[in-house]
Motif scaffolding. Structure first.
Motif, PDB file in Angstrom:
ATOM      1  N   ASN A 111      -2.333  -5.986  -2.512  1.00  0.00           N
ATOM      2  CA  ASN A 111      -1.461  -5.286  -3.461  1.00  0.00           C
ATOM      3  C   ASN A 111      -0.600  -4.274  -2.704  1.00  0.00           C
ATOM      4  O   ASN A 111      -1.113  -3.412  -1.995  1.00  0.00           O
ATOM      5  CB  ASN A 111      -2.317  -4.594  -4.526  1.00  0.00           C
ATOM      6  N   HIS A 112       0.703  -4.381  -2.870  1.00  0.00           N
ATOM      7  CA  HIS A 112       1.649  -3.498  -2.175  1.00  0.00           C
ATOM      8  C   HIS A 112       1.385  -2.021  -2.471  1.00  0.00           C
ATOM      9  O   HIS A 112       1.487  -1.170  -1.577  1.00  0.00           O
ATOM     10  CB  HIS A 112       3.075  -3.870  -2.598  1.00  0.00           C
ATOM     11  N   MET A 113       1.046  -1.698  -3.719  1.00  0.00           N
ATOM     12  CA  MET A 113       0.815  -0.308  -4.105  1.00  0.00           C
ATOM     13  C   MET A 113      -0.462   0.243  -3.460  1.00  0.00           C
ATOM     14  O   MET A 113      -0.529   1.405  -3.062  1.00  0.00           O
ATOM     15  CB  MET A 113       0.743  -0.173  -5.629  1.00  0.00           C
ATOM     16  N   ILE A 114      -1.476  -0.606  -3.342  1.00  0.00           N
ATOM     17  CA  ILE A 114      -2.692  -0.193  -2.648  1.00  0.00           C
ATOM     18  C   ILE A 114      -2.371   0.053  -1.172  1.00  0.00           C
ATOM     19  O   ILE A 114      -2.911   0.963  -0.541  1.00  0.00           O
ATOM     20  CB  ILE A 114      -3.803  -1.247  -2.811  1.00  0.00           C
ATOM     21  N   GLY A 115      -1.454  -0.744  -0.644  1.00  0.00           N
ATOM     22  CA  GLY A 115      -0.997  -0.527   0.723  1.00  0.00           C
ATOM     23  C   GLY A 115      -0.385   0.849   0.892  1.00  0.00           C
ATOM     24  O   GLY A 115      -0.689   1.568   1.856  1.00  0.00           O
ATOM     25  N   HIS A 116       0.471   1.250  -0.034  1.00  0.00           N
ATOM     26  CA  HIS A 116       1.077   2.586   0.041  1.00  0.00           C
ATOM     27  C   HIS A 116      -0.002   3.673   0.026  1.00  0.00           C
ATOM     28  O   HIS A 116       0.060   4.643   0.791  1.00  0.00           O
ATOM     29  CB  HIS A 116       2.046   2.797  -1.121  1.00  0.00           C
ATOM     30  N   ILE A 117      -0.985   3.517  -0.846  1.00  0.00           N
ATOM     31  CA  ILE A 117      -2.048   4.528  -0.920  1.00  0.00           C
ATOM     32  C   ILE A 117      -2.820   4.592   0.392  1.00  0.00           C
ATOM     33  O   ILE A 117      -3.080   5.671   0.928  1.00  0.00           O
ATOM     34  CB  ILE A 117      -2.992   4.215  -2.105  1.00  0.00           C
ATOM     35  N   TYR A 118      -3.164   3.427   0.940  1.00  0.00           N
ATOM     36  CA  TYR A 118      -3.966   3.406   2.167  1.00  0.00           C
ATOM     37  C   TYR A 118      -3.166   3.734   3.418  1.00  0.00           C
ATOM     38  O   TYR A 118      -3.739   3.911   4.496  1.00  0.00           O
ATOM     39  CB  TYR A 118      -4.695   2.068   2.305  1.00  0.00           C
ATOM     40  N   SER A 119      -1.845   3.870   3.286  1.00  0.00           N
ATOM     41  CA  SER A 119      -1.051   4.365   4.420  1.00  0.00           C
ATOM     42  C   SER A 119      -1.493   5.772   4.803  1.00  0.00           C
ATOM     43  O   SER A 119      -1.394   6.176   5.962  1.00  0.00           O
ATOM     44  CB  SER A 119       0.440   4.370   4.072  1.00  0.00           C
ATOM     45  N   ALA A 120      -2.026   6.509   3.824  1.00  0.00           N
ATOM     46  CA  ALA A 120      -2.497   7.869   4.087  1.00  0.00           C
ATOM     47  C   ALA A 120      -3.798   7.892   4.874  1.00  0.00           C
ATOM     48  O   ALA A 120      -4.179   8.924   5.428  1.00  0.00           O
ATOM     49  CB  ALA A 120      -2.695   8.613   2.761  1.00  0.00           C
ATOM     50  N   ASN A 121      -4.481   6.745   4.920  1.00  0.00           N
ATOM     51  CA  ASN A 121      -5.767   6.673   5.605  1.00  0.00           C
ATOM     52  C   ASN A 121      -5.639   6.281   7.076  1.00  0.00           C
ATOM     53  O   ASN A 121      -6.623   6.310   7.818  1.00  0.00           O
ATOM     54  CB  ASN A 121      -6.676   5.662   4.893  1.00  0.00           C
ATOM     55  N   ILE A 122      -4.425   5.931   7.510  1.00  0.00           N
ATOM     56  CA  ILE A 122      -4.230   5.502   8.890  1.00  0.00           C
ATOM     57  C   ILE A 122      -4.429   6.660   9.863  1.00  0.00           C
ATOM     58  O   ILE A 122      -5.166   6.550  10.848  1.00  0.00           O
ATOM     59  CB  ILE A 122      -2.829   4.881   9.077  1.00  0.00           C
ATOM     60  N   GLU A 123      -3.794   7.778   9.589  1.00  0.00           N
ATOM     61  CA  GLU A 123      -3.850   8.938  10.493  1.00  0.00           C
ATOM     62  C   GLU A 123      -4.810  10.015  10.001  1.00  0.00           C
ATOM     63  O   GLU A 123      -5.037  11.016  10.683  1.00  0.00           O
ATOM     64  CB  GLU A 123      -2.456   9.540  10.645  1.00  0.00           C
ATOM     65  N   ASN A 124      -5.371   9.826   8.803  1.00  0.00           N
ATOM     66  CA  ASN A 124      -6.273  10.811   8.206  1.00  0.00           C
ATOM     67  C   ASN A 124      -7.473  10.090   7.607  1.00  0.00           C
ATOM     68  O   ASN A 124      -7.569   8.873   7.670  1.00  0.00           O
ATOM     69  CB  ASN A 124      -5.541  11.609   7.111  1.00  0.00           C
ATOM     70  N   GLU A 125      -8.373  10.839   7.012  1.00  0.00           N
ATOM     71  CA  GLU A 125      -9.529  10.259   6.338  1.00  0.00           C
ATOM     72  C   GLU A 125      -9.470  10.610   4.856  1.00  0.00           C
ATOM     73  O   GLU A 125      -9.362  11.782   4.488  1.00  0.00           O
ATOM     74  CB  GLU A 125     -10.832  10.795   6.930  1.00  0.00           C
ATOM     75  N   MET A 126      -9.531   9.597   4.023  1.00  0.00           N
ATOM     76  CA  MET A 126      -9.578   9.846   2.586  1.00  0.00           C
ATOM     77  C   MET A 126     -10.866  10.566   2.216  1.00  0.00           C
ATOM     78  O   MET A 126     -11.938  10.243   2.725  1.00  0.00           O
ATOM     79  CB  MET A 126      -9.498   8.527   1.816  1.00  0.00           C
ATOM     80  N   LYS A 127     -10.736  11.550   1.315  1.00  0.00           N
ATOM     81  CA  LYS A 127     -11.895  12.284   0.816  1.00  0.00           C
ATOM     82  C   LYS A 127     -11.898  12.184  -0.700  1.00  0.00           C
ATOM     83  O   LYS A 127     -10.921  12.566  -1.354  1.00  0.00           O
ATOM     84  CB  LYS A 127     -11.837  13.741   1.267  1.00  0.00           C
ATOM     85  N   PHE A 128     -12.983  11.694  -1.246  1.00  0.00           N
ATOM     86  CA  PHE A 128     -13.049  11.420  -2.675  1.00  0.00           C
ATOM     87  C   PHE A 128     -13.826  12.501  -3.414  1.00  0.00           C
ATOM     88  O   PHE A 128     -14.723  13.127  -2.845  1.00  0.00           O
ATOM     89  CB  PHE A 128     -13.697  10.054  -2.900  1.00  0.00           C
ATOM     90  N   PRO A 129     -13.456  12.707  -4.709  1.00  0.00           N
ATOM     91  CA  PRO A 129     -12.374  12.035  -5.438  1.00  0.00           C
ATOM     92  C   PRO A 129     -11.000  12.568  -5.018  1.00  0.00           C
ATOM     93  O   PRO A 129     -10.889  13.696  -4.524  1.00  0.00           O
ATOM     94  CB  PRO A 129     -12.684  12.391  -6.899  1.00  0.00           C
ATOM     95  N   LEU A 130      -9.989  11.754  -5.241  1.00  0.00           N
ATOM     96  CA  LEU A 130      -8.635  12.149  -4.868  1.00  0.00           C
ATOM     97  C   LEU A 130      -7.629  11.656  -5.890  1.00  0.00           C
ATOM     98  O   LEU A 130      -7.915  10.781  -6.701  1.00  0.00           O
ATOM     99  CB  LEU A 130      -8.285  11.627  -3.469  1.00  0.00           C
TER     100      LEU A 130
END
Length: 331
Positions: A111-130
């Motif tokens: 999914n293209h939109m999920i791709g946009h969201i996970y672009s933030a995880n390339i150089e950083n670490e996702m912290k949940f909830p977000l």
């Protein structure tokens, strides 16, 4: 280790990337068609599709060359399946499917939109909830995530996407395409001297609307010209951007507070907007804010590779090599 070859062709960028474990970008080749579509003031789907066909082999070869890997080294092939322009999507899907089939590699739609969201995880670490604010030429969405690959769409635009509104207002002001970056630049030097509405800002909703704002700018320009008054382009850009940013940040702050999130992500092409970036950091000082680097804000295959790593863990590969493009696609 999982080595993913990712393909992105949802609009007018032809891109192939090699991504290791959803984090390490070994190559990210992007061929943009902006200069081609400037002549028409926007993306022409048929022309975009034809240029994808011309570019796809080139970006495949260059991505493998830059990453210093061979087709045999690839573990998974991932490709954007939607949302996007159907003709453009199909070029990337056919290329990825052919590559995967020829080299006997698993194929995965992303999914293209999920791709946009996970672009933030390339150089950083996702912290949940977000909370993720996804802002681009075709989308304006607020998404809540309590864990990886868990998406709750809180709100979205009811008409024009924010990037689309920027481009249309840019055209009204006689600015080149794409209008977003130019308006953002001019907004830094102008004054907010024109009174424009803040659509839906006071409504108890996470939804957006930018059609009325666009119409307000159009009407103001029309009546000023009829009165032979000069439109100050810089001031109109500043006034328009102030309205857009007020609405976006107001809704984002409400969602971040209501859901008591640890992190706020700003993703998509409009995430490159300096006015939006500055206001978010000024307003949400109690939240960790993640905005991808410029190279990962606009459409690119690295973000598809980042999302593919988690999509593969959740869904696995396709059982066959049959994958169709989808112009609209839910999370």
């Amino acid at each position: 280790m999982m080595l993913i070859l990712a393909v992105e062709s949802s609009c007018d960028e032809s891109s192939v990337s090699i991504v290791k474990d959803g984090k390490t970008v070994l190559s990210n080749v992007v061929l943009s068609q902006i200069d081609i579509h400037k002549v028409y003031g926007g993306v022409v789907p048929e022309i975009a599709s034809r240029h994808h066909i011309e570019n796809m082999t080139i970006v495949f070869e260059e991505a493998l060359k830059q990453a210093k890997v061979t087709p045999q080294d690839i573990d998974v092939v991932a490709v954007t399946e939607g949302p996007g322009l159907i003709g453009s999507l199909l070029v990337g899907i056919n290329a990825a499917s052919a590559f995967a089939f020829a080299h006997n590699k698993p194929l995965l739609g992303v999914n293209h939109m999920i791709g946009h969201i996970y672009s933030a995880n390339i150089e950083n670490e996702m912290k949940f909830p977000l909370i993720a604010l996804v802002v681009s030429g075709g989308h304006t969405e607020l998404v809540y995530m309590k864990e990886h690959m868990s998406f709750e769409l809180l709100g979205e635009t009811q008409d024009d996407a924010v990037g689309e509104a920027y481009d249309k207002v840019g055209r009204m002001l006689g600015l080149a395409y794409p209008g977003g970056p130019i308006i953002d630049k001019l907004a830094q030097v102008g004054k907010p001297s024109y009174v424009l509405p803040r659509p839906m800002i006071d409504e108890d909703s996470y939804d957006f609307s930018f059609s009325g704002l666009k119409s307000a700018v159009n009407n103001m320009i029309y009546h000023m010209k009829r009165k032979e008054e000069v439109v100050n382009v810089e001031d109109m850009c500043t006034s328009f951007q102030a309205s857009v940013v007020d609405v976006l940040v107001s809704k984002l702050k409400k969602a971040a507070t209501d859901f008591d999130v640890k992190q706020v992500l700003i993703c998509g092409g409009v995430a490159a907007n300096k006015g939006l970036r500055n206001r978010v950091f000024e307003t949400l000082k109690d939240k960790e804010i993640i905005i991808p680097s410029m190279q990962y804000c606009t459409d690119n295959a690295a973000m598809i590779g980042a999302a593919a790593y988690y999509t593969y863990q959740q869904k696995g590969p396709l059982k066959d090599y049959i994958l169709g493009g989808q112009s609209s696609l839910d999370y």
